[in-house]
Design a protein around this motif. Structure first.
Motif, mmCIF file in Angstrom:
data_model
loop_
_atom_site.group_PDB
_atom_site.id
_atom_site.type_symbol
_atom_site.label_atom_id
_atom_site.label_comp_id
_atom_site.label_asym_id
_atom_site.label_seq_id
_atom_site.Cartn_x
_atom_site.Cartn_y
_atom_site.Cartn_z
ATOM 1 N N SER A 99 -24.362 15.740 3.057
ATOM 2 C CA SER A 99 -22.996 15.822 3.562
ATOM 3 C C SER A 99 -22.508 17.254 3.725
ATOM 4 C CB SER A 99 -22.038 15.076 2.618
ATOM 5 O OG SER A 99 -22.343 13.697 2.577
ATOM 6 N N TYR A 100 -22.950 18.153 2.832
ATOM 7 C CA TYR A 100 -22.297 19.460 2.755
ATOM 8 C C TYR A 100 -23.184 20.662 3.076
ATOM 9 C CZ TYR A 100 -17.961 17.602 0.893
ATOM 10 O OH TYR A 100 -16.768 16.949 0.762
ATOM 11 N N ALA A 101 -24.500 20.507 3.114
ATOM 12 C CA ALA A 101 -25.360 21.682 3.295
ATOM 13 C C ALA A 101 -25.012 22.441 4.579
ATOM 14 C CB ALA A 101 -26.827 21.260 3.304
ATOM 15 N N TRP A 137 0.837 -1.208 0.000
ATOM 16 C CA TRP A 137 0.000 0.000 0.000
ATOM 17 C C TRP A 137 0.864 1.248 0.000
ATOM 18 C CZ3 TRP A 137 -5.365 -0.243 0.013
ATOM 19 C CH2 TRP A 137 -6.023 0.999 0.046
ATOM 20 N N VAL A 138 0.523 2.187 -0.893
ATOM 21 C CA VAL A 138 1.135 3.519 -0.909
ATOM 22 C C VAL A 138 0.012 4.548 -0.991
ATOM 23 C CG1 VAL A 138 2.809 5.065 -1.971
ATOM 24 C CG2 VAL A 138 3.102 2.583 -2.205
ATOM 25 N N GLY A 139 -0.038 5.450 -0.006
ATOM 26 C CA GLY A 139 -1.062 6.497 0.002
ATOM 27 C C GLY A 139 -1.861 6.435 1.285
ATOM 28 N N LEU A 140 -1.506 7.292 2.237
ATOM 29 C CA LEU A 140 -2.127 7.252 3.568
ATOM 30 C C LEU A 140 -2.793 8.585 3.903
ATOM 31 C CD1 LEU A 140 0.673 5.274 5.438
ATOM 32 C CD2 LEU A 140 -1.510 4.399 4.578
ATOM 33 N N GLY A 141 -3.508 9.132 2.923
ATOM 34 C CA GLY A 141 -4.266 10.358 3.137
ATOM 35 C C GLY A 141 -5.628 10.074 3.730
ATOM 36 N N LYS A 142 -6.545 11.020 3.568
ATOM 37 C CA LYS A 142 -7.876 10.907 4.161
ATOM 38 C C LYS A 142 -8.644 9.702 3.641
ATOM 39 C CE LYS A 142 -8.468 15.835 5.194
ATOM 40 N NZ LYS A 142 -8.525 15.658 6.655
ATOM 41 N N GLY A 152 -17.168 8.137 -3.369
ATOM 42 C CA GLY A 152 -17.893 7.791 -2.147
ATOM 43 C C GLY A 152 -17.403 8.558 -0.943
ATOM 44 N N GLY A 153 -16.291 9.284 -1.107
ATOM 45 C CA GLY A 153 -15.821 10.151 -0.043
ATOM 46 C C GLY A 153 -15.183 9.424 1.124
ATOM 47 N N VAL A 154 -14.769 10.202 2.107
ATOM 48 C CA VAL A 154 -14.122 9.631 3.287
ATOM 49 C C VAL A 154 -15.062 8.674 4.015
ATOM 50 C CG1 VAL A 154 -13.107 10.184 5.528
ATOM 51 C CG2 VAL A 154 -12.558 11.594 3.534
ATOM 52 N N ALA A 155 -16.343 9.027 4.097
ATOM 53 C CA ALA A 155 -17.302 8.129 4.756
ATOM 54 C C ALA A 155 -17.359 6.787 4.048
ATOM 55 C CB ALA A 155 -18.688 8.772 4.785
ATOM 56 N N ALA A 178 -14.915 5.422 2.371
ATOM 57 C CA ALA A 178 -13.667 4.711 2.664
ATOM 58 C C ALA A 178 -13.720 4.064 4.050
ATOM 59 C CB ALA A 178 -12.490 5.674 2.571
ATOM 60 N N VAL A 179 -14.277 4.787 5.009
ATOM 61 C CA VAL A 179 -14.384 4.263 6.380
ATOM 62 C C VAL A 179 -15.355 3.093 6.442
ATOM 63 C CG1 VAL A 179 -15.157 4.814 8.724
ATOM 64 C CG2 VAL A 179 -13.751 6.463 7.447
ATOM 65 N N ASN A 180 -16.484 3.223 5.750
ATOM 66 C CA ASN A 180 -17.561 2.235 5.860
ATOM 67 C C ASN A 180 -17.494 1.118 4.820
ATOM 68 O OD1 ASN A 180 -18.770 3.668 8.019
ATOM 69 N ND2 ASN A 180 -19.734 5.078 6.559
ATOM 70 N N GLY A 181 -16.552 1.218 3.890
ATOM 71 C CA GLY A 181 -16.436 0.184 2.857
ATOM 72 C C GLY A 181 -17.547 0.235 1.833
ATOM 73 N N THR A 182 -18.029 1.445 1.511
ATOM 74 C CA THR A 182 -19.146 1.582 0.573
ATOM 75 C C THR A 182 -18.744 2.334 -0.693
ATOM 76 O OG1 THR A 182 -19.878 3.583 1.760
ATOM 77 C CG2 THR A 182 -20.877 1.471 2.397
#
Length: 284
Positions: free
Chosen positions: A216-218, A7-12, A121-124, A126-130
Motif C-alpha cells: 500500500s505504501y512503498a 450513523w455519525v462519522g462521514l470521513g475517509k 483494514g484502511g480505506v480500501a 472500508a470500500v471493499n467490506g474487508t
C-alpha cells in the motif's frame, strides 16, 4: 425488513461504510456537524436527522466512527436524551479504553447496549467490506450485531468486556507504527541508493519485507506523495493513546516514546493532515 441504522462519522472510513449499508438496503439516518458532508448520501437515499436526539430515537443500531475520544464523548452526550431501550450503539472510533465503561453505563441505564468496535483494514477495507472489527462488550450483543458487521467487514473478533476493543486497536497501532517507521527508513535508503519502485517491488514483494503495508505504501513513500488515506495526525493520536495505556499498565514503552517523537516531528514539518507517507521525507 432490514433494521434502521443511525450513523455519525462521514470521513475517509465512515463514508464508504455508510454507503455499503445503503447498498445493502438498510434505512439509514445520518447526522453531521457539517451538513455539506451529508449531500452525497442524501442523493443515495439516506435521511437526515435534525439532531442527535432524533437520530437516537429512530435507530435500531447506531454506529459512530469519529476522530478522537473527545468527539465520541461529545456525540454520546448529545445522543443520550434520545436513547431507546434495546438499541445497539457501536463505536468504531480508535478511542481511549477508559472511556468505554463510562459510555456503556450511560447507554445501559436507558436499557440499550454498547459495543466498542474499532476497525483495521484502511480505506480500501472500508470500500471493499474487508475490515476487521475489534469488539469489546457483551458477547451476546455482538452475536446479535454480527450480520450487520459482516456487511462492513470480514471478521469481528470479541476481545473481552467494554474497552477491550479499543485496547486491541492500540496493540494493532503500536505494531503498525513499527512497520510504518521501518518502511519510511527503508524507502529513504532506497532513494539514496537510486533504486526505483519497479526494482524494489520485484526484489522485496515476495520476501520477509513484503505485506499489506508494503504493497500500500512503498510507492507513496518513495515519491513522498500520492493519495492520503491515513494522516500523520491520526497516527499521532493513536500512538499517544497507546503510550498512555502502556503507562497505565506500568509498561512504559521506549518505542512508543520514540515513535511519537518521530510523528510529532513529521506533523510539525508537513502538517497533521499530511499522509503517513511523509514519514519517509523527514531527512530529505
Amino acid at each position: 425488513m432490514p433494521e434502521t441504522i443511525g450513523w455519525v462519522g462521514l470521513g475517509k472510513m465512515g463514508m464508504p461504510m455508510a454507503q455499503r449499508l445503503l447498498r445493502e438496503g438498510h434505512p439509514l439516518y445520518i447526522w453531521a456537524r457539517n451538513p455539506e458532508q451529508t449531500l452525497g448520501l442524501r442523493k443515495q437515499g439516506a435521511r437526515i436527522a435534525t439532531d442527535l436526539v432524533e437520530l437516537a430515537q429512530r435507530s435500531q443500531t447506531l454506529i459512530t466512527i469519529l476522530g478522537d475520544t473527545h468527539d465520541v464523548e461529545s456525540v454520546y452526550k448529545g445522543l443520550q436524551p434520545g436513547v431507546q431501550p434495546n438499541t445497539v450503539f457501536i463505536d468504531m472510533t480508535t478511542a481511549a479504553p477508559h472511556a468505554a465503561p463510562v459510555l456503556a453505563e450511560m447507554i445501559t441505564k436507558k436499557g440499550a447496549h454498547f459495543l466498542d468496535a474499532p476497525v483495521t483494514g484502511g480505506v480500501a477495507g472500508a470500500v471493499n467490506g474487508t475490515l476487521t472489527h475489534f469488539v469489546g462488550g457483551n458477547a451476546d450483543i455482538l452475536q446479535r450485531s454480527s450480520a450487520l458487521l459482516a456487511q462492513l467487514g470480514q471478521r469481528a473478533v470479541h476481545c473481552g468486556p467494554a474497552g477491550s476493543g479499543y485496547r486491541m486497536k492500540l496493540v494493532n497501532q503500536t505494531i503498525i507504527a513499527g512497520i510504518f517507521l521501518g518502511l519510511a527508513e527503508g524507502m529513504a535508503l532506497a532513494r539514496a541508493s537510486h533504486f526505483d519502485i519497479e526494482l524494489l517491488t520485484t526484489a522485496l514483494n515476495k520476501g520477509t519485507a513484503s505485506g499489506m503495508l508494503f504493497n500500500s505504501y512503498a510507492e507513496r513513500m518513495m515519491q513522498g506523495g500520492g493519495d492520503i488515506t491515513f494522516t500523520l495526525g491520526l497516527l499521532r493520536k493513536d500512538l499517544r493513546l497507546a503510550e498512555a495505556e502502556a503507562e497505565l499498565h506500568q509498561r512504559p514503552s521506549q518505542f512508543l516514546k520514540f515513535a511519537v517523537q518521530c510523528v510529532n516531528t513529521a506533523c510539525e514539518r508537513f502538517g497533521a493532515h499530511a499522509g503517513i507517507q511523509m514519514l519517509s521525507q523527514l531527512d530529505s
